[in-house]
Write an enzyme that holds these catalytic residues in place. Structure first.
Site, short mmCIF file in Angstrom:
data_model
loop_
_atom_site.label_atom_id
_atom_site.label_comp_id
_atom_site.label_asym_id
_atom_site.label_seq_id
_atom_site.Cartn_x
_atom_site.Cartn_y
_atom_site.Cartn_z
N HIS A 118 0.83 -1.21 0.00
CA HIS A 118 0.00 0.00 0.00
C HIS A 118 0.87 1.27 0.00
CE1 HIS A 118 -3.65 2.38 1.21
NE2 HIS A 118 -2.73 3.13 1.76
N GLU A 119 1.78 1.36 0.97
CA GLU A 119 2.63 2.56 1.05
C GLU A 119 3.53 2.65 -0.17
OE1 GLU A 119 1.68 4.57 3.17
OE2 GLU A 119 0.66 3.29 4.63
N GLU A 150 -4.65 7.94 -2.78
CA GLU A 150 -5.16 6.65 -2.28
C GLU A 150 -5.50 5.70 -3.43
OE1 GLU A 150 -5.72 5.14 0.87
OE2 GLU A 150 -4.35 6.70 1.50
#
Lengths: 502, 502
Positions: free
Chosen positions: A266-267, A296
């Site tokens: 995700h990061e 996002e």
């Protein structure tokens, strides 16, 4: 050399100076959230105050505003880079300049006290300790909205700051469609005969092996280790210092590898965005992701569409088994993959699966909107929170820590931020559909070389930095405005397969 | 409230602001020398420039100078803290203000280019690539000396900046005595029948075990891990961000544990100094070590007097053997201890033992003095360097990397800095003699609780920060001005024992 050129050059230097201070401040934040010795924080907070004040001063100084005014009047003569910078800086400047400096300072002090009160309220599991601070933060924000100018509704003004151009009218419609579909889909998964068993994931997986596995995945995703690094933290985040230095962090749980492995994917998605902005913007405020909703979309694309997909684990499960040996030796692929994609109502947003996550966000959106547009009293938030969790997810928090004290956002005054998470998911699903027109996503993932995905995202999203609006980026990349059906279709398909729904 | 009070309060805020920027800059330096991704450095250099320029501006701004002038005129009415701040800031301000800003900026650009040229010259092993930059740096420094005002000699002006009050006249005398004694002692060790065997130290010792052992030692020394941390680097250093955040770094060599273990003891000595400055100075420019010569006295006290002593290894050798198992299982204590204290002429300063180290420093001192006071030509430095190594140490470098390209100091314009290393050693030996009047050093070390040593150093050195001059600190702590015989006696004693000299 025309005067526009001279003014442009001076203006670019002013912008770079602001960005330079922001870089220094970003390093201080990163350090405070990774390895700062406990005794060093008090004095370091003064440094945060100093650098923030200087950024405020530089963003409102007459010499900058004069240049912005001049350049706005000569818009057609400007280089595109300068045009984009003027748009960006004039927005920020207007936002800062609208607030009397003394009020801004009082507000930053309040923020810091509110965050401390929030920590204390959590420790005591008692919302009433935080409630007066929340009331004061909201009162300030309402006053700021009047300074900034109310858009269609007061809450629209806040939304616009995180997602330029986004409105309550649009969100109400988007989120209503998502909510109906998610509540229905969730019920069908709950009623399904076939149920995944998430407990098979709770096997010992050593931290250093989790790191080795995650680094391999990040490499394949196209995360550039010469332009980034990974560190330990309590609350994971990605932070860009400059385009050649984008850092991601995570927390390791040796009995729950998902935290770190999917967290880093995700990061990593956030970081890949920042690493691939066109180099011509480096050192300027344009070298940043354009909005939270687009940011996002990148992290969730990698976490959900890539990192939780069947194709991804077909490519990576044997390697994960190898690194975690012998933990998953007896777990068949299907059991593992289905466990990863379990959905279940839960109380804590950051631990939620992606289906119920949408509902957590919608609850927050509805409460924020009520606070700002319908003057919901802070004394009632607790009751409203409980009722909405019961209504949307069918469960009720037993206490405040599991309930309205779980997120730090309100203590920091970040109202209007939550919707970005769901917008990110909607954007990601729509980008995936557009990508499918030229890329066979499953084959690319199965090949073990994920770079075509990164390259597509760089071409359609990353490269622009802040030079295009979120709306323009989505329109350009997908040919349409935001359509919730892409996300609904995506989740429908995934959960139909995992839960063997009819 | 008198006007002195108002001005004092405003002045303290100005000083804290400067210190705050210095803290931000220190964090940037630490980061650039520990973990910055390679692609991030170019843009980060701009941040260094930005923060440095702001420190220059704040240190020379009229509002500060007015306050300093006012406070100097009301010296007797001031709190001691303000008096000390005025002294410190007025020196710095005068130093900055003497140089025309454009020249200062050109000089900082030159510094950065000179460091790059030095790197390149090292890579090519060719002094001629660096020589023109060295000439230019020296020319600037000579011009700056004329702005600052020449003391007894031009080089005195430079010395004074690192070691307030130090002069060529004093150093010539001190260093002559040390040189004679060291050359003589070195010859006697070389002629000795009993010779240590340093090769026994080259045994495998895993990095994580070196860390575990070193952390135990640092704990015993009194290094506060809640106010500091340890990181990896190429060139070890200690850096204070604030009093609650003092960082040390080291490099690990698994076949030469001395690098990291004694390196950390050394840097730990620097850090303990900064961690124990009186808390009332925190956040101000007084919360720093007073001079390089006093700073090095603390690091060398811990490295040489404590960390290389027989008592220290009697307390720690079994633990080291345990951590390094089985590497030193067959090495008897005496063999180990003597190996650690081998002395031998060598070409590289930072790898030298403590006896020959003094000679390395004296060579640099003599060359710097000749460059500034006798107009030695940069074209001749190479020849002079070779001759002096032959004269003092009996060896000659075969190339420039082993010779005059080994240190970065000159590329950075740090002339006058080298003598501090030897002054540090002289100070350390003299402090040890004074400490002996109240502390039985060997018994304290043997007890495994080294805190009485730290407490003595805090009482006599650390607590003062920059509020006393180096001379006053030494006089207060030892009752005398600097006497080389303490160091000479110390080394005489140690090497007589190690080499079993008659």
């Amino acid at each position: 050399m025309t005067n526009s050129h001279t003014v442009s050059a001076a203006f670019i230097e002013q912008c770079k100076k602001i960005k330079g201070y922001e870089e220094a401040l970003a390093l201080v934040y990163w350090d405070m959230r990774t390895g700062i010795p406990t005794q060093g924080t008090t004095q370091r907070s003064n440094v945060v105050g100093l650098l923030s004040a200087e950024i405020f001063r530089l963003s409102t100084e007459p010499a900058l505003i004069e240049n912005v005014t001049y350049l706005e009047a000569h818009h057609d003569e400007l280089e595109p880079l300068v045009q984009a910078l003027v748009t960006d800086i004039s927005q920020k400047t207007a936002r800062f300049a609208a607030i009397p400096p003394a009020e801004y300072e009082a507000y930053t002090v309040l923020q810091s006290n509110a965050e401390a009160a929030w920590e204390e309220a959590r420790a005591q599991n008692d919302y009433s300790l935080f409630q007066p601070y929340l009331a004061e933060i909201i009162a300030y924000k309402k006053k700021f909205i009047s300074y900034w100018g109310e858009k269609d509704t007061p809450y629209d003004t806040l939304l616009d700051q995180f997602e330029p151009g986004m409105t309550v009218a649009v969100l109400d419609e988007l989120f209503a469609e998502v909510r109906t579909a998610m509540v229905d889909l969730l019920k069908r998964t709950q009623a399904a005969e076939h149920q995944p068993d998430a407990s098979v994931l709770e096997r010992p997986f050593a931290k250093d092996k989790q790191i080795a596995f995650s680094e391999e995945v990040l490499q394949k995703m196209g995360f550039d280790f010469e332009s980034g690094r990974i560190d330990d933290t309590i609350h994971p985040f990605a932070i860009s210092l400059n385009q050649g230095d984008v850092r991601i962090t995570t927390r390791y749980d040796e009995l729950n590898f998902k935290t770190a492995v999917l967290g880093l994917i995700h990061e990593g998605g956030h970081a890949i965005y920042e690493q691939n902005i066109d180099a011509q913007y480096d050192g300027t405020p344009l070298s940043e992701g354009v909005s939270m909703g687009i940011h996002e979309s990148q992290s969730l694309f990698y976490e959900i569409i890539l990192g939780s997909s069947e194709a991804f684990w077909q490519d990576n499960y044997a390697r994960l088994q190898h690194y975690a040996q012998p933990a998953f030796d007896d777990v068949p692929f299907d059991v593992f993959y289905e466990a990863l994609n379990e959905t279940k109502p839960s109380l804590i947003r950051i631990e939620a699966d992606i289906l119920t996550y949408a509902l957590h966000i919608i609850i927050r959106y509805e409460i924020e909107k009520a606070l700002f547009n319908d003057n919901l009293d802070v004394a009632e938030v607790q009751t409203v929170w409980q009722a909405k969790y019961q209504e949307h997810l069918g469960i009720t928090p037993a206490n405040d820590v599991e309930g309205l004290l779980q997120d730090i956002h309100w203590a920091g005054g970040d109202f209007g931020y939550f919707p970005s998470y769901l917008l990110g998911l909607l954007n990601a699903a729509q980008l995936e559909q557009a990508m499918r027109q030229t890329i066979d996503i499953e084959s690319v993932i199965a090949s073990g070389n994920y770079l075509p995905i990164k390259n597509w995202l760089t071409e359609h999203v990353h490269q622009y930095g802040k030079t295009k609006t979120p709306t323009a980026i989505m329109k350009n990349a997908t040919g349409a405005s935001l359509q919730p059906r892409h996300l609904i279709d995506f989740l429908e398909k995934r959960y139909t397969s995992v839960y063997k729904l009819k």
